[in-house]
Design an enzyme around this catalytic site. Structure first.
Site, short mmCIF file in Angstrom:
data_model
loop_
_atom_site.label_atom_id
_atom_site.label_comp_id
_atom_site.label_asym_id
_atom_site.label_seq_id
_atom_site.Cartn_x
_atom_site.Cartn_y
_atom_site.Cartn_z
N HIS A 326 0.81 -1.22 0.00
CA HIS A 326 0.00 0.00 0.00
C HIS A 326 0.84 1.27 0.00
CE1 HIS A 326 -3.09 -2.91 0.81
NE2 HIS A 326 -2.50 -3.25 1.94
N GLU A 366 -8.72 10.94 -2.76
CA GLU A 366 -8.31 9.66 -3.32
C GLU A 366 -9.52 8.76 -3.56
OE1 GLU A 366 -5.01 7.84 -1.44
OE2 GLU A 366 -3.90 9.71 -1.22
N GLU A 379 -10.31 8.48 0.71
CA GLU A 379 -9.94 9.40 1.78
C GLU A 379 -9.52 10.72 1.17
OE1 GLU A 379 -6.62 7.86 3.92
OE2 GLU A 379 -5.39 7.59 2.12
N ASN A 381 -6.40 13.39 1.71
CA ASN A 381 -5.12 13.69 2.35
C ASN A 381 -4.98 15.19 2.43
OD1 ASN A 381 -3.66 11.28 3.10
ND2 ASN A 381 -3.70 10.78 0.92
N GLU A 387 3.89 12.75 -4.22
CA GLU A 387 3.85 12.75 -5.68
C GLU A 387 3.30 14.04 -6.27
OE1 GLU A 387 0.25 10.52 -3.99
OE2 GLU A 387 2.40 10.67 -3.61
N ARG A 433 9.91 6.60 -7.17
CA ARG A 433 10.48 6.85 -5.84
C ARG A 433 11.70 5.95 -5.66
NH1 ARG A 433 5.54 7.53 -1.48
NH2 ARG A 433 4.00 8.48 -2.89
N ASP A 633 46.46 -28.78 -13.95
CA ASP A 633 47.23 -29.61 -13.01
C ASP A 633 48.58 -29.01 -12.68
OD1 ASP A 633 47.71 -31.67 -11.30
OD2 ASP A 633 47.98 -33.20 -12.83
N ALA A 634 49.18 -28.32 -13.63
CA ALA A 634 50.51 -27.74 -13.36
C ALA A 634 50.44 -26.76 -12.21
CB ALA A 634 51.05 -27.08 -14.62
N ASP A 739 38.66 -43.24 -10.96
CA ASP A 739 38.12 -43.47 -9.63
C ASP A 739 39.27 -43.55 -8.65
OD1 ASP A 739 35.79 -44.24 -7.81
OD2 ASP A 739 37.23 -45.87 -7.46
N LYS A 802 46.89 -42.72 -15.36
CA LYS A 802 47.06 -41.54 -14.51
C LYS A 802 48.01 -41.87 -13.38
CE LYS A 802 44.39 -38.33 -11.60
NZ LYS A 802 45.13 -37.13 -11.99
N HIS A 832 49.59 -39.82 -18.21
CA HIS A 832 49.77 -38.64 -17.36
C HIS A 832 50.69 -39.00 -16.21
CE1 HIS A 832 48.52 -35.15 -14.86
NE2 HIS A 832 48.58 -36.01 -13.85
N HIS A 834 53.58 -37.11 -12.99
CA HIS A 834 54.13 -35.94 -12.30
C HIS A 834 55.65 -36.12 -12.24
CE1 HIS A 834 50.43 -33.96 -10.66
NE2 HIS A 834 49.93 -35.14 -11.04
N THR A 967 42.65 -37.98 -5.59
CA THR A 967 41.46 -37.34 -5.03
C THR A 967 40.20 -38.12 -5.40
OG1 THR A 967 42.58 -35.21 -5.36
CG2 THR A 967 40.23 -35.15 -4.86
#
Length: 1245
Positions: A326, A366, A379, A381, A387, A433, A633-634, A739, A802, A832, A834, A967
């Site tokens: 309102h 109003e 009403e 005002n 406004e 507003r 990975d590096a 896995d 891996k 792969h 390391h 992991t």
């Protein structure tokens, strides 16, 4: 008149024509003006607040009604030219604050009246007090006045007025504007009250009396309670009588306060009581009024002006239907799409009720306009409205000046309105507003410093406000910041102007509703002119807000300010960021090759022919193919995965050219997904998508942890499959499915998920132990060949090996690859490794010569140590041979130079290794884990015991059954290793005391079978003691899980972060990493997308006068210069000074060491090892959850506290049955080993 009616009819049809320019009907002036308007003078009522143009009044017979009048010639006139205030107002006070006070002062200044402001103590720095000629604090002796109460204290306001010779008081709106006692008091003290009489305030302030007056005038009213009441039972009975829904309204006041719509009897009494309390707080009167609620009406109000001589005119209408709770948000004048007969009827009714009571001054009548076209009185005002501005725009009449002049005795003719025909309507005006409210959080008000305020402009734009950059939006008052008004010839033109003005706004420091208003202005229902009061609640798309690039700099300033005051504090960083380090120089593709870059490569073949043909082409390729791991990975292995998207993108364009002959680029994986959110505050999906745009020609590869996706545990099958699908759509071509235990059921599921997409399935064997060592028979050649056979049977396109720790020696590589090649001659083999022991290049050469089609490596500057072998070494080793890689060494070297410069920025995250180390053959720690585990150990206070941790890693592996370590299984071993060291355990004692220990969560879940089944099974004695009766999984974990509920997760995200956070990708991210995602998104909300910051600005505080340039989007940049940090304030904050695009900005930051200093100085309680109920922290870390409360009954094994250190999470369980006596910690607390967590009183025997 004819033109008026035509325009009105057109506006009701299409809303695209100009509004009414004609005159109204009803009424006229009954008194000649006190000051005669000279012939040729065209009076224009106008305020310095921005009311424009338009002839609004003229002397009788001045210009024929049908003759066009050029309004621009008189745009500088004001009401002061017509009727100067000769009745003695020399000094005028506005008994209000903010923008309306400023508006009143402007009107006073134009009329030559001295202005007086009043302000609460909290408002002492607000703009309105400095806009007045004089200002005085609202203080009542020693009496403390509340921020709102100060403006409601009539005695204090009157005292200040009298002490300072104030002649008149304008009440504004709200506060005392409708207070009858205040108006009477002004009259008693001889002060002119700028407004209606006290009698009319009483009549119209009381909604019941106003309703009775409307009935007396024959004006339609909504069925309602005839008298206001505090009796909730009487009100309820009446509501039952007229039927629900009903509207509960405050008997006094307005502005939406004290109003509730009640749809059922069960809701009535609680709603009534809340509304009554709200009204009592706002207006000092809790009486309520009840009336029938009309669904989806329009809210139309008529502006009236009336003088003391019986003259009343209307200034047309305003449509205020766009409301929430309102309270009006957007207002339009005149209304659109209303029948002319209805409009005229409301005009007549408005003037009728004003004349009926002898109303004087400005007011608003109003009405509620029902969907069937019926209008009902709501009403009156009796004050100026928020406004009023849009009425001033379309009529050119300064309503506030008119109020002042009418109050001093001027007639309407005196102020240039001889009759109703003198009031013209020019075009359309719309007001938005702008408030400090967050539409995404139920319009929750926000407060704080206005960090930046830049205003829009241009023809037809007006701003009414009282804020300034550097000021504060206080939490005690209305959330209005500024009213933005647009005026144009057409309704759609005004809407477009206002939308553009809001786009130009730069208001930073508090949340605003600007995006919401913008959405309303663009919505078809609003633009059709048919919006009603249900628009907001029935149109959820109004709450869809994109993050605009212009929002980024302001939020990024907060991050930079935070680091300037509190330091960067990046977990895992050791030492200081190197000083004087130059920015990396981004390599550029030579001009002559730019037309070719990004076009040649293996990906076009994959997209055209599909995975099967792609695999055949790989196998048929003559030379050795390479996969570059630099982008994943590096840097995971060397720099704890800390390299940011900013630096990776710096290499992207050049990599598309220099590495176009690579089989793939490894760009994504589990650690990337986790760390990018957890530590870099970046979205991993954004990184992937942006890289894909930059590198369209080379296939992207990622690590897929089978049923673990990119997480550390098992997930429901449908979640993993959806993740794989989205990863493929966002740019991943090759999925290296592995896995962590080589558990074939998990592998098969991952492969199945990939085969359901357009991706390439690389079934991967994780290598561990040593093929050449006969003392390790568990992992012999037959083990690997049997695993490979099952992978091939599952339909993989490529076989992968891996070697995550660097255990694959040249002889082992030759043995394994030769055997695989012999058995599977048609399937590509991809290896792969390391380079931890320094043997990586030799092993890859051996693998290639044994028949491998592809091997992994990285650019020279990122190779070696725990990373991959050197690309430069491999391509030069095979250059000119049958295994020539086809890569140009000079291009690769230029890329390596860039990465060398990038690596220097991340020196704080280096592991400290200076050379390769053959000790990896002892502990078998994966290269990607080495740096991460070392940082975890440091966080857990074990950095001095790093050598013991490595030995415990070896020990932990054997305790768990000599498992494959990658992991997430490697995390299990790493967590156990730290746990062993922290608790001084040995291989011989751990089983004996296991039932008395709370093992890390990852270890518990491993033994539960959540990762799958390890080769050879679990060590059952230890498993039983660790689990303490917890349930176990015997097969593939995901197969026993319920499907993931995506819709439920979407709802959680929307509830927590709003609709802007809802995306399919965010749902997946949060499903995989709930707490990590939550922390990431909270950071993003606070600081926006920090990934666009240069790395030096992210990792360390800026230096004085250091400048950084931000790329916000195509053709959009922002320049930030850091200037200084201010002194610490009493509040524990510091001000940080910047220049943003040349303009000064100040950010206030809490200094954390001050804010938590008292806490830091307090000694933590310690657990008593001899007391079984005194439960201490088994490790150092942070409390992330507390699951018990004092007084609760608790059983042995019940979870009490969850701790986290880096990525290791541990649930501390209750050791005994009993009652929780004391909880010593709360969420986010940092604890050390032995700190008391919970005290449990044992159950009486």
């Amino acid at each position: 008149m004819k033109g008026h009616n035509k325009a009105k009819a057109a506006s009701s049809r299409g809303q695209g024509l100009k509004s009414c320019r004609g005159v109204g009907s009803h009424g006229g002036s009954r008194r000649q003006p006190a000051a005669v308007v000279q012939r040729g003078q065209l009076p224009v009522a106008r305020s310095c607040g921005g009311v424009r143009g338009g002839v609004v009044a003229r002397a009788v017979g001045e210009v024929p009604a049908d003759q066009h009048v050029d309004s621009s010639s008189s745009s500088s006139s004001s009401l002061a030219d017509l009727a100067p205030p000769s009745q003695g107002i020399k000094k005028l006070m506005c008994a209000n604050r903010g923008e309306i006070a400023t508006r009143v002062f402007r009107a006073a200044h134009e009329l030559g009246i001295r202005s007086v402001a009043i302000f609460s103590f909290e408002d002492r720095l607000q703009v309105h007090r400095y806009k007045a000629d004089e200002s005085y604090v609202l203080k009542c002796g020693e009496k403390e006045l509340s921020p709102v109460g100060a403006y409601l204290d009539i005695d204090t306001v009157i005292r200040i007025a009298k002490e300072n010779d104030v002649d008149a008081i304008h009440p504004g709106y709200g506060f005392l504007s409708e207070n009858t006692a205040f108006a009477k008091r002004c009259e008693e003290e001889g002060i002119i009250f700028i407004g209606p009489s006290a009698e009319n305030l009483q009549r119209f302030g009381d909604k019941t009396q106003a309703r009775e007056l409307a009935i007396e005038c024959g004006i339609p009213v909504i069925p309602g309670l005839q008298e206001e009441s505090l009796d909730v039972d009487a009100a309820y009975n009446y509501a039952e009588e007229i039927g629900f829904p009903v509207m509960i309204k405050a008997a006094m006041g307005g502005g939406g306060r004290g109003m509730r719509v009640v749809r059922s009897g069960a809701e009535f009494k609680p709603a009534y009581e809340r509304a009554s309390n709200e009204a009592l707080q706002a207006f000092g009167d809790g009486r309520m009024f009840v009336e029938k609620y009309i669904e989806n009406p329009r809210h139309i109000e008529i502006q009236i002006l009336a003088d003391k001589y019986g003259n009343t005119v209307h200034l047309y209408e305003r449509d205020c239907s766009v409301q929430r709770r309102h309270q009006k948000i957007i207002e339009v004048a005149p209304s659109v799409g209303i029948k002319e007969s209805t409009r005229q009827a409301m005009y007549a009714d408005a003037k009728k009720i004003a004349s009926h009571v002898g109303y004087v001054n400005a007011g608003t009548v109003e009405f509620m306009l029902a969907p069937d076209g019926s209008h009902y009185f709501l009403e009156v005002n009796p004050r100026v409205q928020v406004e009023h501005t849009i009425t001033e725009e379309i009529t050119g009449i300064d309503i506030v000046q008119s109020q002042i002049l009418i109050a001093t005795g001027s007639s309407l003719t005196d102020i240039g309105i001889p009759n109703q025909e003198g009031v013209r309507c020019d075009g359309f005006a719309i007001q938005g507003r702008v408030t400090s409210e967050n539409p995404e959080d139920d319009f929750r008000p926000d407060s704080g410093r206005i960090e930046a305020y830049r205003t829009p402009g241009g023809p037809g734009i007006r701003l009414d406000g009282a804020i300034a950059s550097g000021g504060s939006q206080l939490p005690y008052y209305d959330s209005l910041l500024v009213k933005c008004i647009a005026h144009a010839h057409t309704f759609q033109g005004a809407a477009k102007k206002l939308e553009n003005a809001l786009h130009e706004f730069r208001l930073r420091g508090v949340r605003t509703n600007v995006p919401f208003i913008t959405n309303v202005l663009k919505h078809p229902k609003f633009l059709s002119g048919t919006a009603d009061t249900s628009l907001i609640e029935s149109t959820p798309e109004l709450f869809d807000f994109p993050l605009l690039p212009t929002d980024l700099p302001s939020k990024l300033l907060r991050y930079l300010a935070h680091t300037a005051v509190n330091g960067a504090k990046h977990p895992g960083a050791v030492g200081e960021y190197p000083k004087g380090l130059p920015d990396p120089v981004i390599p550029k593709v030579p001009q002559e090759f730019r037309g070719q870059a990004g076009k040649k490569g293996w990906r076009p073949l994959l997209l055209e022919k599909g995975p099967e043909e792609f695999a055949k082409s790989i196998r048929g390729h003559k030379g050795l193919l390479l996969t570059d791991t630099t982008m994943r990975d590096a840097h995971q292995s060397l720099l704890a995965t800390r390299v940011r998207t900013y630096d990776i993108l710096g290499a992207a364009d050049y990599s598309a050219w220099a590495l176009e002959d690579c089989m793939s680029l490894e760009v994504w994986g589990g650690a990337t997904f986790d760390v990018s959110m957890r530590f870099l505050h970046e979205c991993p999906w954004d990184r992937l998508k942006e890289l894909r745009k930059r590198i369209p020609n080379v296939p992207f590869q990622m690590l897929l942890r089978g049923v673990n996706a990119v997480g550390y545990t098992s997930y429901p099958d449908n979640l993993v499959k959806e993740f794989v699908k989205k990863a493929n759509e966002c740019g991943v071509d090759i999925f290296r499915v592995f896995d962590s235990l080589n558990y074939i059921d998990n592998l098969k599921f991952g492969i199945e998920a990939v085969l359901e997409t357009n991706g390439v399935a690389e079934g991967t064997i994780c290598y561990t132990a040593d093929l050449t060592d006969p003392s390790r028979p568990k992992y012999d050649l037959d083990y690997y060949l049997n695993l490979a056979r099952e992978l091939v049977d599952a339909g993989v396109h490529i076989l992968g090996i891996k070697d995550m720790a660097g255990l694959l020696k040249p002889a082992s590589a030759n043995m394994l690859v030769s055997a695989l090649r012999k058995e599977f001659p048609d399937i590509p083999i991809h290896v792969h490794t390391h380079d931890t022991p320094g043997m990586g290049v030799a092993s890859m050469i051996a693998a290639a010569e044994a028949g491998a089609d592809v091997v992994d490596c990285c650019v020279d500057s990122m190779s070696g140590l725990t990373s991959q072998p050197s690309m430069g070494s491999l391509l030069n080793a095979f250059k000119g041979t049958d295994l020539d890689t086809g890569l140009d060494p000079s291009r690769v070297l230029r890329l390596s130079t860039y990465w060398e410069q990038v690596r220097a920025q991340y020196g704080q995250f280096e592991s400290g290794m200076k050379s390769g180390s053959s000790e990896v053959y002892e502990h078998e720690m994966p290269g990607g884990q080495y740096t991460n585990l070392k940082f975890q150990a440091m966080q857990n206070g074990l950095v001095e015991q790093w050598e013991e941790v490595k030995e415990a890693y070896r020990m932990g592996n054997y305790i768990l059954g000599d498992i494959v370590k990658v992991t997430p299984s490697s995390k299990v071993v790493g967590d156990l290793a730290q746990f062993i060291v922290q608790n001084n355990l040995t291989e011989s004692t751990i089983v004996d005391v296991a039932d008395k220990l709370d093992f890390p969560k990852s270890v518990v879940e491993y033994f539960q079978g959540y990762l799958g089944q390890p080769p050879g099974g679990f060590p059952e004695e230890l498993r039983e003691k660790v689990l303490k009766g917890k349930p176990t999984v015997s097969g593939r974990p995901g197969s026993e899980m319920e499907d993931f509920n995506f819709a439920l997760e979407e709802g959680k995200i929307v509830d927590k972060y709003g609709k802007e956070a809802m995306s399919e990708l965010n749902v997946i991210s949060r499903a995989l990493y709930p707490s990590v995602f939550d922390d990431f998104y909270e950071t993003r909300k606070k600081y926006s997308d920090v990934s666009i910051l240069p790395t030096k600005a992210f990792l360390r505080p800026l230096e004085t006068d250091e400048m950084i340039l931000l790329e916000l989007g195509k053709g959009m940049k922002a320049e930030i210069v850091f200037k200084a940090v201010g002194d610490r304030q009493a509040s524990g904050t510091r001000e940080v000074f910047f220049e943003l695009n040349g303009l000064p900005r100040v950010i206030e930051v809490v200094e954390e060491t001050v804010a938590i200093g008292d806490t830091l100085s307090m000694a933590k309680e310690k657990a008593n090892p001899s007391d079984e109920g005194s439960v201490g922290a088994p490790m150092a870390g942070q409390v992330i959850d507390v699951n018990c409360k004092p007084g609760e009954q608790i059983k042995a094994g019940d979870p009490m506290v969850v701790l986290s250190a880096m990525k290791m999470e541990t649930t501390v369980s209750c050791p005994i049955d009993g009652t929780v006596a004391h909880v010593a910690v709360q969420s986010k607390d940092n604890v050390s080993i032995g700190d008391l967590l919970v005290m449990v009183e044992p159950e009486e025997q």
